[in-house]
Structures are given as structure tokens and as C-alpha cells.
Design an enzyme around this catalytic site. Structure first.
Site, PDB file in Angstrom:
ATOM      1  N   SER A 266       0.929  -1.368   0.002  1.00 48.29           N
ATOM      2  CA  SER A 266      -0.091  -0.070  -0.086  1.00 48.29           C
ATOM      3  C   SER A 266       0.872   1.320   0.047  1.00 48.29           C
ATOM      4  CB  SER A 266      -0.775  -0.039   1.422  1.00 48.29           C
ATOM      5  OG  SER A 266      -0.224   0.176   2.406  1.00 48.29           O
ATOM      6  N   LYS A 267       0.329   2.486  -0.249  1.00 46.41           N
ATOM      7  CA  LYS A 267       0.906   3.751  -0.164  1.00 46.41           C
ATOM      8  C   LYS A 267       1.652   3.822   1.167  1.00 46.41           C
ATOM      9  CE  LYS A 267      -3.336   6.647   0.734  1.00 46.41           C
ATOM     10  NZ  LYS A 267      -4.018   7.709   0.090  1.00 46.41           N
ATOM     11  N   ARG A 268       0.945   3.380   2.246  1.00 47.62           N
ATOM     12  CA  ARG A 268       1.286   3.571   3.627  1.00 47.62           C
ATOM     13  C   ARG A 268       2.921   2.807   3.700  1.00 47.62           C
ATOM     14  NH1 ARG A 268      -4.058   3.079   3.882  1.00 47.62           N
ATOM     15  NH2 ARG A 268      -5.169   4.676   4.715  1.00 47.62           N
TER      16      ARG A 268
END
Length: 513
Positions: A266-268
């Protein structure tokens, strides 16, 4: 394999930035199409207007263009099967939803969102299981299965909001063959009555992608694993619409996993570990954050394509470096893994370094000029090319170039005083001065002659390279790291080399005293 012409589509939703997993899906579709002499289609699936993000469609198109994945048909390219944006095809979908209702394969549901929320909460509280709108509850709710035709007509005339839901048959099995996962089976008792037409008249993904794939004559649907659970509904829709003879073959790609595994990338994860997960920089409207892209991280598009192609696919041998043209020749859906692929940014950097090493210096120069216009203004293209040639094997990304190559562009670099104190020996001070003079007297001032003179000097003085070369490098560049010292001096030139040797003398003189 279907005998029809290969036609594949990449169908992203403009709800945000294009994730690197989406780029891989687009790449696999593109490679498969080109390998089979087929067409690669870009279709924008913007039916979910509540999640639409301004600028996302343009971002998707720019990302594909940057990495070199060019659609044969799409919103920009046009084609015989358009429009290629689902919001421009809205009038098509109701026709097929109505057909399904008429055949008894779908029904009108007038339940309000609030009613369903309340029912869901009560249901889950009492039964301790998740609520599904399916055969177990459909005859107890406010829909055309329970209302008379007159009541349904009245509600529609009164413009009471309604959706159209699939009527999933009970006690049946849906079976389809997946090119990656072999036979996949679904028990229809486990499937819910999916909404296929929303209250605003827009189709959901389930109806829209089936209708569009059929009308656009899509031969293969190559998409992410997350859509596998929906494919049972999609196969049923093909059957309900009488389109099974033209149903595409399915191939569901494995997930891209976090670096440590255990979940989808994910972008996280990118923010946490400090690497990009988007192809280009993206400013996220929902949180106001700016996420650096692979391009902004100094990754070459060819290297990124090579890297992501091998995330889940293997050529069956040890070869790792592939141009897109090479990939077209050897790519195979059958060699895609069923299991997820861990994202390893260090491996991406390795690929990028290989591409930098083997790239034509002039082509790399265009990246330097784009990334660092200030450096381009400091030197001629000829000089930049010479410097870049020295660093091609020393950098992993284009971004590393200006810092590492600083001694080539500035006379104000700082000296590594710690190393100078460690390497400088007062008893060798005169030796250093003689070496500097030897270099100043070298002519022609070229790598080979400089090196030859230094080697002769070391032999005559009966000393060693390790005694004098570190001091020479510190005098020329201020640091011990860098490319071949003699090549460096040739590129800098005789005049600048002499000035740098002179500039370093007070530092060494101070240590001597």
C-alpha cells in the site's frame, strides 16, 4: 484459447493515483496483446462518481505513457469500440439491466440505504454473522420479488429510488477456468444478489465491465487477484445475458506484497519504508500529502518495466534483464505464479543501476537535464557527458548523480578533514609536493599519461600508491570516494587540477606545522 483476435483491456478507476500493482497489470496486458498480434485497450471505469478524484484519469494516462505502455484504443486514441470512458456509455447499461429483469435474472430493490444499514446491524447482532442480501433474505425485503407489478410501477412512477440486483440461483455451482489458477468453483449459495444498476442510473463494476467486455470483443480479462471473488457473479452474468460463447478467458494475477510479506503493498508501506509505490508523483486530495513517484526517485521507466515484469512472472531461466521488446517475445501467462510477490525496492535499485550502466550516455543526459537544470547550466553537454560516463557504474538512481559528482561542478567543495588527518603524514610532505609538481608538468594532460607519470614517480621515489594517491584524491575532490582519479583529472582539465592542488596546500602545510 479463443480463436477470436486477442483484445485485452486495462480498466482502472479514476479514484486516485495508479498503484504500481496497477502498472504491472497494464504491462502484462500490453505484453500479452503484443505477443499475440492483438490490441491493448485503455478503458476508464468511472461509474463510481462518489469516489471520482479530479486529475486521476490524466494521471493514469501520463503514467502509462511514461513507462511506455501505449494503448491501441482508448479515450485519447479513439477506436471502433468507443466511447472508452464508462460515464460516456451510461445509456448502454440500463438496456441490459432491463433485459435481465425481464428474463427473471434480476429484480428491482427499493430498500433505502438507511433501511439496509439498520437491518444489517440487527441481523449481525442477533445472528453473529455478516448480513448478505441473498436468497435467505430476498423475499423479506422491499423489492419486486415481493411487491405486485402494480406496486412496482407506482414506486417507479413516484421516482422512489431503486437499484437493480442480480437474482442468484440457489443450489448451483459456477465453474470457470483461470489461465493462472486452473479451475475455480463457486457455490451459488455463497454469492449475494449484487447490485448491478445503482439508484443514479449508473452501473456497478459488475454489470459495466461485462457489457463493455462483450461489446468491445475482449478476448482475455487479465486483472488482479482481488477481482477473483467477483468472477462467479461475472460468469453468471454472461450466462444470464446469453453471451457464454463470447465469454473471455480469465487470468487473475497474484498480489504485490509488502516487503516483509503478510499483506498487499500500500501507499502507507511506501511512506513507512521510504520508497515509492506510484509511477509518478501524486498529491493526495484526501490527506494533502505528496507521494513521490518512481520517476521522481530517479528510476528509469525501462528499469521499472523490467522490475515489475518479474514480480510474479518468471521466464523459466536465470535471465533478469529484459527490454520491453524482449518481454513481448518471452512473456507467458502460464508462467505467472499463483502466490503473491514481495516488493523489494533494493532489487528495483539494482535493476535501475544495470540500466544506467548499459544505457547510452546521451540518452541518460536528457534525464540529467530534466532533473537538474541547474547543473546543465553549469557545463556544456560534452563536459556533462564525460562526467556522467565516469559515474554510470557508481550510481543506482539519477538522483545520486549531483551529490556524487559535485567535485566536477564546484570549486567550493568541502574537504573531508577527518580523512586528511588520518592519511597525511608530515614526513611525506615534500613527497606530496613533488607529486603535485609532476602532475602539473604532465603533457598531454590525459588519463593515460597522468597515470604513467604517477607510476614512474612512485617507482623512482620507491614509495607506494597507498602512500600518495589518497592525498592526491583528497586534494582533487575533497573525499576519498569517486571514479578513477586519473580519468577524473583529465575531465576536470589541467588548469582546474593545478588550482585544486594549490588550494589544498595550506591545509597540508597547517598539519605539517
Amino acid at each position: 484459447m479463443n480463436k477470436q483476435k486477442v483484445r485485452v483491456r486495462f480498466a482502472p478507476s479514476p479514484t486516485g493515483a495508479l498503484h504500481i500493482g496497477g502498472v504491472r497489470t497494464a504491462l502484462y496486458n500490453y505484453l500479452f496483446a503484443k505477443q499475440n498480434g492483438g490490441n491493448f485497450i485503455l478503458r476508464i471505469e468511472d461509474t463510481d462518481q462518489t469516489r471520482f478524484v479530479e486529475g486521476a484519469e490524466e494521471y493514469i494516462k501520463k503514467s502509462l505513457d511514461w513507462i511506455g505502455i501505449t494503448p491501441d484504443e482508448g479515450p485519447e486514441q479513439g477506436g471502433d469500440y468507443g466511447p472508452y470512458r464508462q460515464s460516456d456509455r451510461k445509456s448502454l447499461y440500463k438496456k441490459y439491466a432491463d433485459q435481465l429483469v425481464e428474463k427473471g435474472h434480476a429484480y428491482y430493490a427499493f430498500d433505502s440505504p438507511d433501511d439496509l444499514t439498520q437491518l444489517r446491524e440487527e441481523y449481525e447482532k442477533e445472528r453473529k454473522i455478516s448480513f448478505k442480501y441473498d436468497a435467505t433474505v430476498r423475499y423479506q425485503l422491499k423489492n419486486s420479488l415481493n411487491l405486485s407489478p402494480e406496486e412496482v410501477s407506482t414506486l417507479i412512477e413516484q421516482e422512489v429510488p431503486y437499484v437493480v440486483r442480480m437474482f442468484i440461483p440457489e443450489d448451483d455451482e459456477v465453474i470457470f477456468s483461470d489461465l493462472i489458477r486452473d479451475d475455480v468453483r463457486f457455490d451459488t449459495n455463497e454469492l449475494d444478489d449484487k447490485v448491478i444498476l445503482k439508484a443514479d442510473g449508473m452501473p456497478t463494476y459488475h454489470l459495466a465491465n461485462i457489457v463493455d467486455d462483450y461489446l468491445m470483443e475482449i478476448s482475455h480479462v487479465i486483472r488482479g487477484e482481488e477481482w477473483l471473488s467477483s468472477t462467479g457473479h461475472h460468469v453468471l452474468l454472461y450466462k444470464m445475458l446469453g453471451w457464454t460463447e463470447r465469454m473471455p478467458q480469465f487470468a487473475h494475477l497474484p498480489l504485490l506484497l509488502k516487503p516483509e510479506g503478510g499483506g498487499k503493498l500500500s501507499k502507507r508501506d511506501g511512506a513507512k519504508f521510504g520508497f515509492p509505490v506510484f509511477p509518478l508523483q501524486w498529491e493526495e486530495p484526501s490527506d494533502g500529502n505528496t507521494y513521490k513517484g518512481f520517476r521522481e526517485a530517479g528510476i528509469l521507466p525501462e528499469a521499472l518495466a523490467n522490475f515489475i515484469a518479474l514480480l510474479g512472472w518468471s521466464p523459466g531461466n536465470d535471465q533478469e534483464i529484459f527490454s520491453v521488446e524482449d518481454l513481448v517475445k518471452v512473456f507467458s501467462l502460464e508462467q505467472i505464479s499463483k502466490s503473491g510477490a514481495r516488493f523489494d525496492y533494493d532489487k528495483a535499485l539494482w535493476f535501475n543501476q544495470q540500466y544506467i550502466i548499459h544505457s547510452d550516455t546521451q540518452s541518460l543526459l536528457s534525464y540529467i537535464e530534466d532533473y537538474f537544470p541547474n547543473i546543465s547550466g553549469l557545463a556544456s553537454k560534452e563536459y556533462l557527458s564525460k562526467v556522467l560516463e565516469l559515474y554510470k557504474e557508481r550510481i543506482h538512481t539519477i538522483l545520486e548523480f549531483p551529490d556524487q559528482a559535485l567535485p566536477f561542478f564546484s570549486e567550493e567543495f568541502e574537504y573531508d578533514t577527518k580523512q586528511i588527518k588520518k592519511r597525511y603524514k608530515p614526513e611525506n610532505h615534500e613527497l606530496y609536493l613533488d607529486l603535485f609538481e609532476t602532475i602539473n608538468n604532465t603533457d598531454p594532460f590525459e588519463q593515460r599519461s597522468i597515470k604513467s607519470n604517477v607510476e614512474s614517480f612512485i617507482s623512482e621515489k620507491e614509495t607506494k600508491f597507498g602512500v600518495v594517491l589518497p592525498i592526491l584524491r583528497l586534494a582533487i575532490a575533497g573525499i576519498l570516494q569517486g571514479p578513477d582519479l586519473f580519468a577524473m583529472m583529465e575531465v576536470i582539465g589541467k588548469e582546474k587540477t593545478r588550482k585544486r592542488l594549490d588550494r589544498s596546500l595550506p591545509i597540508f602545510q597547517e598539519l605539517k606545522n
